[in-house]
Design an enzyme around this catalytic site. Sequence first.
Site, PDB file in Angstrom:
ATOM      1  N   ARG A   1      -1.633  -6.021  -8.493  1.00  0.00           N
ATOM      2  CA  ARG A   1      -0.481  -6.874  -8.204  1.00  0.00           C
ATOM      3  C   ARG A   1      -0.285  -7.935  -9.270  1.00  0.00           C
ATOM      4  NH1 ARG A   1      -2.828  -7.749  -2.366  1.00  0.00           N
ATOM      5  NH2 ARG A   1      -4.621  -7.303  -3.680  1.00  0.00           N
TER       6      ARG A   1
ATOM      7  N   SER B   1      -2.734  -7.753   2.810  1.00  0.00           N
ATOM      8  CA  SER B   1      -3.041  -7.638   4.239  1.00  0.00           C
ATOM      9  C   SER B   1      -3.376  -9.014   4.801  1.00  0.00           C
ATOM     10  CB  SER B   1      -4.229  -6.700   4.447  1.00  0.00           C
ATOM     11  OG  SER B   1      -3.924  -5.412   3.984  1.00  0.00           O
TER      12      SER B   1
ATOM     13  N   LYS C   1     -15.993  -7.093   4.798  1.00  0.00           N
ATOM     14  CA  LYS C   1     -14.955  -8.114   4.989  1.00  0.00           C
ATOM     15  C   LYS C   1     -14.689  -8.471   6.446  1.00  0.00           C
ATOM     16  CE  LYS C   1     -12.175  -7.334   0.854  1.00  0.00           C
ATOM     17  NZ  LYS C   1     -10.873  -6.842   0.390  1.00  0.00           N
TER      18      LYS C   1
ATOM     19  N   HIS D   1       0.837  -1.205   0.000  1.00  0.00           N
ATOM     20  CA  HIS D   1       0.000   0.000   0.000  1.00  0.00           C
ATOM     21  C   HIS D   1       0.876   1.262   0.000  1.00  0.00           C
ATOM     22  CE1 HIS D   1      -3.071  -2.656   2.306  1.00  0.00           C
ATOM     23  NE2 HIS D   1      -3.582  -2.460   1.114  1.00  0.00           N
TER      24      HIS D   1
END
Length: 158
Positions: A89, A127, A41, A17
């Site tokens: 990514r 994460s 989430k 990030h």
Amino acid sequence: MRRAIYPGSFDPVTNGHLDVIERACTLFDEVIVAVAINDQKQPLFAPDERLAMLRNAITNDNVRVAPMEGLLVEFAASENAHAVVRGLRAISDFEFEFQMALMNRKLDPDIETIFLMPKEEYTYLSSRIVKEIAKLGGDVSALARKFRIKLGEVAPIT
Ligand code: ADP
């Protein structure tokens, strides 16, 4: 003024990030890192913890960290921002990001989404993986530095 929103869960912020934030700073006058509060989430860290970890980790003057509730396009319009930054990514990110970008464009055609790729070494970083390694007692200091691990739980440094 060219202003962009970088939205996400940041649960917790990782070096990936931060790499995206650094890159966005070279393109925009101001970058607002928007921490999603109404997250489906079920995040590990509370909104205040996620905001604090980001504020600790970011050193750039032209970055503001803010909580965000509701629709991203409405938040962007309220901040007078015309760009949304997202990180890409791998191919696996693409489908979801593509769908979101097109949906956001439908909701507000004035807002453009731009994708930034992190340094290669961060392309495997998420994460979720940081939380898993930390919970199992692994060293995550090179991936995301601003939290500590206590009794198998992941806790932010306050
Ligand atoms: P979200 O729940 O919105 O996906 P995240 O905090 O997981 O929130 O990610 C926010 C944004 O940052 C997404 O665009 C994601 O693809 C991107 N991102 C996450 N990790 C990395 C990384 N290691 N490198 C580049 N971009 C990343």
